[in-house]
Design a protein around this motif. Structure first.
Motif, PDB file in Angstrom:
ATOM      1  N   ALA A   2      32.115  30.922   0.326  1.00 23.31           N
ATOM      2  CA  ALA A   2      31.057  31.193   1.321  1.00 23.31           C
ATOM      3  C   ALA A   2      30.129  30.165   1.366  1.00 23.31           C
ATOM      4  CB  ALA A   2      30.564  32.611   1.628  1.00 23.31           C
ATOM      5  N   ILE A   3      29.568  29.533   2.433  1.00 21.12           N
ATOM      6  CA  ILE A   3      28.405  28.665   2.538  1.00 21.12           C
ATOM      7  C   ILE A   3      27.102  29.291   2.937  1.00 21.12           C
ATOM      8  CG2 ILE A   3      29.777  26.569   2.696  1.00 21.12           C
ATOM      9  CD1 ILE A   3      29.107  26.800   5.899  1.00 21.12           C
ATOM     10  N   THR A   4      27.384  30.677   3.463  1.00 15.74           N
ATOM     11  CA  THR A   4      26.241  31.480   3.887  1.00 15.74           C
ATOM     12  C   THR A   4      26.653  32.999   3.589  1.00 15.74           C
ATOM     13  OG1 THR A   4      25.713  29.926   5.899  1.00 15.74           O
ATOM     14  CG2 THR A   4      24.916  32.067   5.976  1.00 15.74           C
ATOM     15  N   LEU A   5      25.971  33.691   2.959  1.00 16.18           N
ATOM     16  CA  LEU A   5      26.140  34.897   2.691  1.00 16.18           C
ATOM     17  C   LEU A   5      24.722  36.019   2.943  1.00 16.18           C
ATOM     18  CD1 LEU A   5      28.053  37.158   1.506  1.00 16.18           C
ATOM     19  CD2 LEU A   5      27.022  36.763  -0.556  1.00 16.18           C
ATOM     20  N   TYR A   6      25.090  36.973   3.872  1.00 16.34           N
ATOM     21  CA  TYR A   6      23.733  37.668   4.336  1.00 16.34           C
ATOM     22  C   TYR A   6      24.175  39.082   3.877  1.00 16.34           C
ATOM     23  CZ  TYR A   6      22.371  34.257   7.706  1.00 16.34           C
ATOM     24  OH  TYR A   6      21.819  33.056   8.342  1.00 16.34           O
ATOM     25  N   THR A   7      23.175  39.813   3.195  1.00 14.89           N
ATOM     26  CA  THR A   7      23.298  41.278   2.673  1.00 14.89           C
ATOM     27  C   THR A   7      22.345  42.288   3.115  1.00 14.89           C
ATOM     28  OG1 THR A   7      24.546  40.546   0.775  1.00 14.89           O
ATOM     29  CG2 THR A   7      23.776  42.601   0.813  1.00 14.89           C
ATOM     30  N   TYR A   8      22.712  43.351   3.948  1.00 16.77           N
ATOM     31  CA  TYR A   8      21.582  44.283   4.122  1.00 16.77           C
ATOM     32  C   TYR A   8      22.108  45.557   3.225  1.00 16.77           C
ATOM     33  CZ  TYR A   8      19.339  48.301   6.010  1.00 16.77           C
ATOM     34  OH  TYR A   8      18.679  49.722   6.165  1.00 16.77           O
ATOM     35  N   PHE A  59      32.606  36.302   9.057  1.00 15.04           N
ATOM     36  CA  PHE A  59      33.168  37.583   8.539  1.00 15.04           C
ATOM     37  C   PHE A  59      32.349  38.548   8.384  1.00 15.04           C
ATOM     38  CE2 PHE A  59      36.830  34.716   7.768  1.00 15.04           C
ATOM     39  CZ  PHE A  59      37.989  35.204   8.234  1.00 15.04           C
ATOM     40  N   ALA A  60      32.556  39.838   8.774  1.00 15.93           N
ATOM     41  CA  ALA A  60      31.744  40.967   8.292  1.00 15.93           C
ATOM     42  C   ALA A  60      32.384  41.758   7.416  1.00 15.93           C
ATOM     43  CB  ALA A  60      31.054  41.676   9.262  1.00 15.93           C
ATOM     44  N   TYR A  61      31.783  42.601   6.459  1.00 20.09           N
ATOM     45  CA  TYR A  61      32.173  43.605   5.553  1.00 20.09           C
ATOM     46  C   TYR A  61      31.300  44.809   5.585  1.00 20.09           C
ATOM     47  CZ  TYR A  61      33.994  46.198   1.513  1.00 20.09           C
ATOM     48  OH  TYR A  61      34.546  46.891   0.647  1.00 20.09           O
ATOM     49  N   GLN A  78      25.887  40.226  13.464  1.00 25.25           N
ATOM     50  CA  GLN A  78      24.746  39.196  13.446  1.00 25.25           C
ATOM     51  C   GLN A  78      23.450  39.200  13.840  1.00 25.25           C
ATOM     52  OE1 GLN A  78      27.615  36.050  14.899  1.00 25.25           O
ATOM     53  NE2 GLN A  78      27.332  35.132  12.780  1.00 25.25           N
ATOM     54  N   ARG A  79      23.626  39.860  15.376  1.00 22.42           N
ATOM     55  CA  ARG A  79      22.400  40.066  16.085  1.00 22.42           C
ATOM     56  C   ARG A  79      21.687  41.350  15.265  1.00 22.42           C
ATOM     57  NH1 ARG A  79      25.845  39.505  20.591  1.00 22.42           N
ATOM     58  NH2 ARG A  79      25.994  41.856  21.216  1.00 22.42           N
ATOM     59  N   ARG A  80      22.371  42.288  14.817  1.00 22.21           N
ATOM     60  CA  ARG A  80      21.543  43.329  14.220  1.00 22.21           C
ATOM     61  C   ARG A  80      20.873  42.749  12.952  1.00 22.21           C
ATOM     62  NH1 ARG A  80      26.235  47.802  14.356  1.00 22.21           N
ATOM     63  NH2 ARG A  80      25.832  48.346  16.555  1.00 22.21           N
TER      64      ARG A  80
END
Length: 300
Positions: free
Chosen positions: A127-133, A251-253, A273-275
């Protein structure tokens, strides 16, 4: 435990035929049990036959190869990926037949990764971008060994020692992404309560906070804390991860008890993504997040 797995390339199919382009939820026997494979079982059987042919007990063999008896047993049962050093020393201990060196090339499973998480982890690796909440536990990529082991110990049904070792090895391997992919942008939004809970005790929490602060110093990592008191929160649907592939596909998980879901539907991913964007605006700034963690560290 949350976020631990490995799977297929984008657009490829997993061992069970599941496409990474589909939205999939893959239940497993229990939450953290890694999936084995025929190749692992075969390698383990070959190792056992060679060991027995050499007239060595598990304990004698373990001493020769300088690995624990439990590790040897786990490999022979096909539950654990053999370490390269174990393969080489096993060859020497069993007469250098070459059988182990040849068969190890065909092993197909990364240890310690839940079946439903494998596809996501394969995508994550490039991945080139990884977001985690995360609102339940500190994400696996940011965990210390002591914190992770406490989570493994708390698993129900209880894990065996070899399962705990396999899970930590897999988690530690995944954590290399943070330092080995400096061009990947990592963003983490963590609930303040994750540190206030003091999982594992004060010493474990102190080490964890120090580690998270160290990670926050890396240029490609942004860490924000969602304060305990927040009147408006865009993340009330639960924990989520988002990633962007080198082909700029998102993608989301998401994960639930005993299962996980990989999401490729652009409409659903867009909502998530908006959340996430909403949470980034609601969480503390990067500087304020570091300041809060430092104060929490001082209070321990």
């Amino acid at each position: 435990m949350a976020d631990d797995t490995v799977g297929t390339d984008v657009g490829g199919a997993d061992a069970d035929g599941t496409s990474a382009e589909a939205t999939v939820g893959v239940p497993a026997t229990f939450r953290s049990e890694p999936e084995s494979s025929d190749s692992l079982w075969t390698f383990g059987a070959v190792l056992q036959v060679l060991r027995e042919h050499a007239g060595l007990s598990k304990q004698e063999f373990a001493e020769l190869v300088r690995f624990s008896k439990h590790t040897v047993a786990s490999v022979e049962l096909g539950r654990r990926m053999p370490d390269p050093a174990l393969v080489e020393r096993s060859e020497e201990a069993t007469g250098n037949t070459g059988a182990l060196r040849k068969s190890v090339r065909h092993l197909a499973r990364q240890p310690g990764l839940a079946a439903w998480f494998r596809t996501w982890a394969r995508l994550e690796a490039t991945a080139i971008t990884l977001y985690t909440y995360e609102c339940r536990v500190v994400p696996g990529l940011l965990q210390t060994e002591a914190y992770a082991r406490q989570l493994f110990v708390d698993e129900l049904p209880p894990l065996e020692d070899h399962q705990i070792e396999a899970q930590w090895e897999a988690r530690a391997e995944r954590q290399r992404l943070l330092r080995e992919r400096p061009n990947t942008a990592f963003s983490f939004i963590l609930e303040e309560q994750l540190f206030l809970r003091r999982t594992g005790g004060v010493e474990v929490t102190r080490e964890l906070v120090d580690h998270v602060l160290e990670m926050a110093e890396l240029r490609n990592i942004e860490i924000q804390i969602m304060p305990l008191v927040r009147e408006s929160h865009a993340g009330l649907h639960g924990s989520v991860q988002l990633l962007e592939t080198p082909e700029n596909k998102w993608f989301a998980y998401t994960e639930a008890p005993e299962s996980g879901q990989l999401i490729s539907d652009p409409k659903v991913v867009s909502v998530l993504q908006r959340r996430y964007a909403g949470m980034r605006s609601q969480a503390l700034t990067l500087e304020d997040s570091v300041g809060l963690l430092q104060r929490m560290r001082g209070a321990l």
